[in-house]
Design a protein around this motif. Sequence first.
Motif, mmCIF file in Angstrom:
data_model
loop_
_atom_site.group_PDB
_atom_site.id
_atom_site.type_symbol
_atom_site.label_atom_id
_atom_site.label_comp_id
_atom_site.label_asym_id
_atom_site.label_seq_id
_atom_site.Cartn_x
_atom_site.Cartn_y
_atom_site.Cartn_z
ATOM 1 N N GLN A 1 0.842 -1.202 0.000
ATOM 2 C CA GLN A 1 0.000 0.000 0.000
ATOM 3 C C GLN A 1 0.879 1.256 0.000
ATOM 4 O O GLN A 1 0.621 2.195 -0.746
ATOM 5 C CB GLN A 1 -0.911 -0.023 1.226
ATOM 6 N N GLN B 1 -9.458 6.293 8.594
ATOM 7 C CA GLN B 1 -9.441 5.388 7.450
ATOM 8 C C GLN B 1 -10.410 5.854 6.362
ATOM 9 O O GLN B 1 -10.125 5.700 5.174
ATOM 10 C CB GLN B 1 -9.746 3.957 7.897
ATOM 11 N N ALA B 2 -11.529 6.425 6.766
ATOM 12 C CA ALA B 2 -12.461 6.979 5.776
ATOM 13 C C ALA B 2 -11.802 8.140 5.027
ATOM 14 O O ALA B 2 -11.937 8.253 3.799
ATOM 15 C CB ALA B 2 -13.738 7.444 6.461
ATOM 16 N N GLN C 1 -9.300 6.758 2.574
ATOM 17 C CA GLN C 1 -9.967 6.269 1.360
ATOM 18 C C GLN C 1 -10.338 7.425 0.447
ATOM 19 O O GLN C 1 -10.151 7.350 -0.762
ATOM 20 C CB GLN C 1 -11.220 5.477 1.714
ATOM 21 N N GLY D 1 -8.531 7.846 -3.165
ATOM 22 C CA GLY D 1 -9.290 7.902 -4.414
ATOM 23 C C GLY D 1 -9.040 9.196 -5.164
ATOM 24 O O GLY D 1 -8.856 9.200 -6.392
#
Length: 150
Positions: free
Chosen positions: A17, A116-117, A120, A124
């Motif tokens: 990652q 974590q949201a 993300q 993106g």
Amino acid sequence: MPENLELELAKQFKASQEKYIYFLLAAAASAIGFAMTQSKAEPLNYIHAPFGLAIFLWAISFISGLKVVEYAVSVSFQNQNYLAFKRELRSFQAENASELVAQFKVRLDKTIGKQQAKMQLYGGLQSWCLLFGALSYIVWHGARMWTLNA
């Protein structure tokens, strides 16, 4: 043995990652650098709008990648603090240690979930802005070739 395997898989996932994020950061920075060399002698006019958009999108991609790294470091630091907190409670033999650990874990999970949201979201954004920046650059390059041949 299964714990070691799980830990090893988690390490491999985190490493891959991180490599992906750093690759996208390098791609965005390289794209900006390369693009700047392509137009340094031209006067600014309307045909450069897609070029400017490409630079803007790559900059957003780069900044988003930095935010992903920032949140990833924060999550690791908070997990480290949680383990240190558990270790400290064991050394003091607190009578309500399990309750304190459970409360800490609930707050930690809530905070890490939010982070974590955001990771993300920024991850993106990093990918999509890099892609759309490239498409905008291609549009600019095609329009530039069109105007030079006209």
